[in-house]
Every structure is written in structure tokens, then in C-alpha cells.
Design a protein around this motif. Structure first.
Motif: not given
Length: 310
Positions: A27-36
Motif C-alpha cells: 500500500v504505497a499511498a492512500v487517497v482520502t477526502r480533505p480534512d473536514a
């Protein structure tokens, strides 16, 4: 394979954990929504997936939009073989879909083509489905329409809320997603096009959708309460204010109450529906904490003839 995992809420964390623990893929990286903003102070808070990735020492990408050029450039630099997705929360443009050599593979919490969309578990409960499940499929530009790699099934229990069912599917589905990654790498899995029949849609449940219609049958009332728990929360109106309904039970033997009519005893609160009564178990008055319905009824001193609803 080299993976970039995309996900945002708590329900996506078990799948990320499974892929990290498997040891077979990177798992080279994670994509997620911006801080909320969250909580009373409305301070910015990282998503559960971002927090878990940071704990594991994995790079976290938080694009405002997945078509942002800075994000796409970094994704190309990483060069993932495949991008597993669980409840990421944003539509992926073709320019992003084309980056991984083996595509983006979504874990969706329904038996596709049933309940395509943002709220499959809520809709399954509200529709009275007895069996649901999870599917892994290759993402394409259509809404949850891509070919399917695999499925698992899960019974919908009579008292399940959407929170209960989603939690079980999140853990069971994590194994399905891991097995799908293995099968893609091995070349033993081939995605099969979804059938043209049996398509149903599961758009996000709005606050308006969660308002109880007391003229509906009791079974429908029960399904809406369970399907909308914990979010957005089923509700009705009492004395001009919103009353959230957290838990209720069917009372088939009580057919004497008109739709919306309230009856409060020492330890029970009943409401009439279009068929038979339901018992309110837990409620949350506007601006207050959840409480037992009987305690709420004693506090507001329900009088004869009072009603809930419009």
C-alpha cells in the motif's frame, strides 16, 4: 501489486487494515477526502482512513478534487498497479481512472446491480431486503456499473440498523477486497459484466426522506427508523419541534391507535400507524441527548389526544 487505496470514513478502515496486514501487496499511498470540520468547535479533523494511514506510516493524499493536476501528477509518480476503493466519496474522472495499469476496484456494499449509488445499505433495509451483500467491481465512468469480480452475501436481521449491517459488511467485505486483489494479480479473476435486469438505485438519503409518515404501515415505519439509523436519523414533529427516533418496535396487537396518535404509559410509549402501533424505545428531542422514550414522555407530560407528525 503496488496499491493506492482510496477511502474516507470509518467503514473503509477494515479494508485498509486487511490490505496492510496481508503483506502480499504494497500500500504505497492512500487517497482520502480533505480534512473536514467536526464537533462543536468545528475544527478541521482528518478522515478515519487518513488517521489510520498516518499511524501505519503511509503517504496520504487529500486532493480537493481527484482531477487536480497536482494529485494526478503524484499518482503517476507512484505508478500504482491497482487502486482499491471503499467509500471514497468523490467521483473519479477518466484521467484518474487511466493511471493504474489494472484499474480502480471498488468494494460496494450491495449485490450489484441492486442498489447502485451512495446509500445501498440504507435502501436495502428500507426496502425490506432479507439478503444483501458486497461486490467488488472495476470502476468505469458510469455509476457503479462496471464488471464484477466477486460477491459475498449477508443476511439482513430483523432488528438491523444501517449502522449494524454496514459494520458487518465492512469487515466481511475487507476479506473480499483482499481476495480480489490476489486474484487480479494471479490472473485467476475475470470481471463479469453486470446483468441488464435487476438494476436499482440507492441515492443518498436526505433529511426529508427520513421523516416518518405515520399513515404508512408499521412495517414501513420500522424500516425507515432502522434504515436511517445512525444517519441521517429518522424524525417526526412533536409540539412543533423535531423529535429524532432512534429505536422502535412493532406492536401488532395494538390496532386501536389512529396514525400519529400518542399513548404514554408508565414504561411504554405507543404511536399509531396506518396498520398497527409501534412502540418508541429511544428518542432524541431537539437540542438534547438521546433518552429512553418513556423518560422523554414523562418529562414532556403527554396529554390525551396529543399526536406526532404533521
Amino acid at each position: 501489486m503496488k496499491l493506492v487505496f482510496a477511502g474516507t470514513p470509518e467503514v473503509a478502515v477494515p479494508a485498509l487494515d486487511a490490505l496492510i496486514a496481508s503483506g502480499r501487496h504494497e500500500v504505497a499511498a492512500v487517497v482520502t477526502r480533505p480534512d473536514a470540520p467536526a464537533g462543536r468547535g468545528r475544527r478541521l479533523v482528518a478522515s478515519p482512513v487518513a488517521e489510520r494511514a498516518e499511524e501505519a506510516g503511509i503517504e496520504v493524499l487529500k486532493p480537493n478534487r481527484p482531477r487536480d493536476e497536482e494529485f494526478l501528477a503524484r499518482l503517476r509518480e507512484i505508478g500504482p498497479d491497482c487502486c482499491p476503493v471503499v467509500a471514497y466519496g468523490a467521483l473519479l474522472p477518466k484521467v484518474a481512472l487511466d493511471v493504474p495499469t489494472r484499474g480502480w476496484v471498488n468494494l460496494h456494499f450491495s449485490l450489484l446491480p441492486a442498489w447502485r449509488g451512495a446509500a445501498p445499505v440504507q435502501h436495502a433495509i428500507m426496502a425490506g431486503d432479507q439478503i444483501t451483500g458486497a461486490s467488488t467491481f472495476l470502476i468505469e465512468e458510469g455509476l457503479d456499473s462496471g464488471p464484477v469480480f466477486g460477491t459475498i452475501t449477508e443476511e439482513v436481521r430483523p432488528t438491523d440498523t444501517s449502522g449494524d449491517l454496514l459494520t458487518r459488511l465492512a469487515f466481511a467485505g475487507s476479506g473480499l477486497l483482499e481476495a480480489t486483489m490476489d486474484g487480479i494479480e494471479d490472473g485467476t479473476l475475470v470481471a463479469v459484466p453486470q446483468p441488464a435486469d435487476g438494476i436499482s438505485l440507492a441515492p443518498k438519503i436526505t433529511v426529508e426522506d427520513a421523516q416518518i409518515d405515520w399513515a404508512a404501515p408499521a412495517m414501513r415505519v420500522d424500516r425507515v427508523v432502522r434504515g436511517c439509523t445512525p444517519a441521517p436519523g429518522a424524525w417526526t414533529v412533536f409540539r412543533g419541534e423535531r423529535l429524532k427516533l432512534i429505536a422502535a418496535a412493532l406492536v401488532p396487537e395494538r390496532t386501536d391507535l389512529a396514525p400519529g396518535a400518542l399513548e404514554a404509559g408508565k414504561n411504554n410509549v405507543y404511536v399509531g400507524t396506518g396498520s398497527h402501533a409501534v412502540e418508541l424505545l429511544w428518542v432524541q428531542p431537539q437540542g438534547k441527548k438521546p433518552m429512553k422514550a418513556a423518560d422523554w414522555a414523562r418529562g414532556v407530560r403527554i396529554t390525551a389526544g396529543e399526536r406526532v407528525g404533521a
